[in-house]
Write an enzyme that holds these catalytic residues in place. Structure first.
Site, PDB file in Angstrom:
ATOM      1  N   ASP A 197       0.852  -1.195   0.000  1.00  0.00           N
ATOM      2  CA  ASP A 197       0.000   0.000   0.000  1.00  0.00           C
ATOM      3  C   ASP A 197       0.892   1.251   0.000  1.00  0.00           C
ATOM      4  O   ASP A 197       1.814   1.368   0.809  1.00  0.00           O
ATOM      5  CB  ASP A 197      -0.845  -0.055   1.289  1.00  0.00           C
ATOM      6  CG  ASP A 197      -1.972   0.955   1.309  1.00  0.00           C
ATOM      7  OD1 ASP A 197      -2.391   1.408   0.235  1.00  0.00           O
ATOM      8  OD2 ASP A 197      -2.455   1.262   2.428  1.00  0.00           O
ATOM      9  N   ALA A 249     -11.455   5.040   2.300  1.00  0.00           N
ATOM     10  CA  ALA A 249     -12.875   4.708   2.174  1.00  0.00           C
ATOM     11  C   ALA A 249     -13.484   4.149   3.463  1.00  0.00           C
ATOM     12  O   ALA A 249     -14.476   3.438   3.425  1.00  0.00           O
ATOM     13  CB  ALA A 249     -13.064   3.730   1.011  1.00  0.00           C
ATOM     14  N   ASN A 295     -10.274   0.562  -0.190  1.00  0.00           N
ATOM     15  CA  ASN A 295      -9.294   0.458   0.904  1.00  0.00           C
ATOM     16  C   ASN A 295      -9.897   0.863   2.238  1.00  0.00           C
ATOM     17  O   ASN A 295     -10.431   1.981   2.357  1.00  0.00           O
ATOM     18  CB  ASN A 295      -8.116   1.396   0.631  1.00  0.00           C
ATOM     19  CG  ASN A 295      -7.217   0.914  -0.477  1.00  0.00           C
ATOM     20  OD1 ASN A 295      -7.530  -0.039  -1.179  1.00  0.00           O
ATOM     21  ND2 ASN A 295      -6.085   1.565  -0.622  1.00  0.00           N
TER      22      ASN A 295
HETATM   23  P1  13P Z   1      -8.932   4.814   5.569  1.00  0.00           P
HETATM   24  O1  13P Z   1      -8.050   5.655   6.416  1.00  0.00           O
HETATM   25  O2  13P Z   1     -10.169   5.554   5.162  1.00  0.00           O
HETATM   26  O3  13P Z   1      -9.278   3.506   6.209  1.00  0.00           O
HETATM   27  O4  13P Z   1      -8.144   4.493   4.204  1.00  0.00           O
HETATM   28  C1  13P Z   1      -7.181   3.487   4.156  1.00  0.00           C
HETATM   29  C2  13P Z   1      -6.375   3.510   2.902  1.00  0.00           C
HETATM   30  O5  13P Z   1      -6.662   4.184   1.944  1.00  0.00           O
HETATM   31  C3  13P Z   1      -5.181   2.663   2.881  1.00  0.00           C
HETATM   32  O6  13P Z   1      -4.441   2.856   1.721  1.00  0.00           O
HETATM   33  O1  G3H Z   2      -3.241   4.831   3.675  1.00  0.00           O
HETATM   34  C1  G3H Z   2      -2.703   4.620   4.745  1.00  0.00           C
HETATM   35  C2  G3H Z   2      -3.017   3.408   5.534  1.00  0.00           C
HETATM   36  O2  G3H Z   2      -4.128   3.639   6.382  1.00  0.00           O
HETATM   37  C3  G3H Z   2      -1.812   2.909   6.277  1.00  0.00           C
HETATM   38  O3  G3H Z   2      -1.522   3.688   7.372  1.00  0.00           O
HETATM   39  O4  G3H Z   2       0.908   4.199   7.228  1.00  0.00           O
HETATM   40  O5  G3H Z   2      -0.306   4.291   9.415  1.00  0.00           O
HETATM   41  O6  G3H Z   2       0.173   2.098   8.331  1.00  0.00           O
HETATM   42  P1  G3H Z   2      -0.082   3.570   8.118  1.00  0.00           P
HETATM   43 ZN    ZN Z   3      -4.525   4.888   0.968  1.00  0.00          ZN
END
Ligand code: 13P
Ligand code: G3H
Ligand code: ZN
Length: 330
Positions: free
Chosen positions: A93, A234, A275
């Site tokens: 991610d 989302a 996501n």
């Molecule tokens: P949220 O913070 O809305 O759960 O989004 C997560 C996300 O986009 C991870 O890439």
């Molecule tokens: O888009 C971000 C995700 O919610 C991941 O968050 O970098 O704190 O693990 P993080």
């Molecule tokens: Zn994200």
């Protein structure tokens, strides 16, 4: 070099094809520990949903990339043991560099995101194309991003979103060869997706966020019909979870998410990956705080992580069944 296929993982290609044809979206749930992984797999097996296990670079630093890879491999076996061999993708991610993407691919990831959305357009194109060229050698799928979400995107914080420009998408796809595209149509990362002044309030004082820009999504779909679109940020930020957190000593103020009916609508379009991370964090935190407050004599971590895992599983089952429509697709 470990190829993900040997681990029983899949890339996103077939998942997305089926999701677009079937008018639903695949859940992409972030994980960085065992309880989250168990909850995701239990929920997706019980609701017969394909799933994307998503690892951020922060998660990778927290939990160790090797351990997470073995957990994903374990997840494949765990799903079979629970009775349904659901398709499982292991996805990076918000990858922020070519080197990070390469490292994940070598480690057994089946899909990566290269997030060049904060770069000038030409640099985003060049970086994304470089990652795609490497990833496709190993049949690893790549997600790119155009447009910037408000909130925190992997250490980069944007005060204001920059919506995806529909006139850029065809050119971006042609030049980069990405397999899916994350877009910005008004979603945002975290539990405070909008400032109160951007929202209205209902009769109970609950914040109502500005609606997603479905007009932009439709224009993008018109320009690249059938191409897999991804929605980040989302989470819906369930107010019952926020209330439990605050009842038991938490301080989460003016938290607001994306209404579920808007996500349901998006899921029936070319949006085929949604996501969700923050909602899981809220569900876990609510359960842990409640356990601490109501059972102060307990000190066995299983007595608070167990309820947290159960709450997470219920949340994920709700998502696959009532929001994304990915339940009963395996
Ligand atoms: P949220 O913070 O809305 O759960 O989004 C997560 C996300 O986009 C991870 O890439
Ligand atoms: O888009 C971000 C995700 O919610 C991941 O968050 O970098 O704190 O693990 P993080
Ligand atoms: Zn994200």
């Amino acid at each position: 070099m470990v190829n993900y296929k040997k681990l029983g993982l899949v890339n996103t290609r077939e998942m997305f094809q089926k999701a677009i044809e079937g008018r639903y979206a695949i859940p992409a749930f972030n994980f960085n520990n065992m309880e989250q992984m168990q909850a995701i797999i239990q929920a997706c097996v019980e609701t017969r949903s394909p799933v994307i296990l998503q690892v951020s670079s922060g998660a990778r630093e927290y939990a160790n990339q090797t351990l997470l890879r073995y957990m994903a491999q374990g997840a494949v076996e765990y799903a079979k043991e629970l009775g349904v061999a659901i398709p499982i993708c292991l996805h990076l991610d918000h990858g922020d560099s070519y080197e990070l993407c390469v490292s994940c691919i070598k480690m057994g990831f089946s899909s990566v995101m290269i997030d060049g959305s904060h770069l000038p357009y030409a640099k985003n194109v060049a970086l994304t194309r470089k990652v795609v060229k490497y990833a496709h050698r190993y049949d690893v799928t790549v997600e790119g991003e155009l447009g910037v979400l408000a909130g925190i995107e992997e250490k980069v914080s944007a005060a204001k979103s920059v919506y995806t420009r529909p006139d850029e998408v065809e050119d971006f796809l042609t030049k980069t060869g990405v397999d899916s595209l994350a877009i910005s149509i008004g979603t945002s990362h975290g539990a405070n997706k909008f400032r109160p002044e951007q929202c209205t309030r209902d009769e109970h004082g609950i914040l109502i966020p500005p609606p997603l820009r479905f007009d932009i999504l439709e224009e993008i779909e018109r320009r690249i019909p059938g191409f897999p679109i991804v929605l980040h940020g989302a989470s819906s930020v369930p107010q019952d979870k926020v209330a439990v957190i605050n009842r038991y000593g938490g301080k989460i103020v003016d938290a607001v998410g994306i209404p579920e009916e808007q996500l349901r609508r998006a899921a029936t379009s070319a949006v085929c990956k949604i996501n969700i991370d923050s909602d899981g964090r809220l569900a876990m935190t609510a359960a842990v705080r409640e356990a601490f407050a109501t059972k102060p004599a307990e000190f066995d971590p299983r007595k608070y992580l167990g309820p947290a895992r159960k709450a997470l599983k219920e949340l994920y089952k709700h998502k696959t069944t009532h929001v994304l429509g990915s339940a009963e697709r395996v």
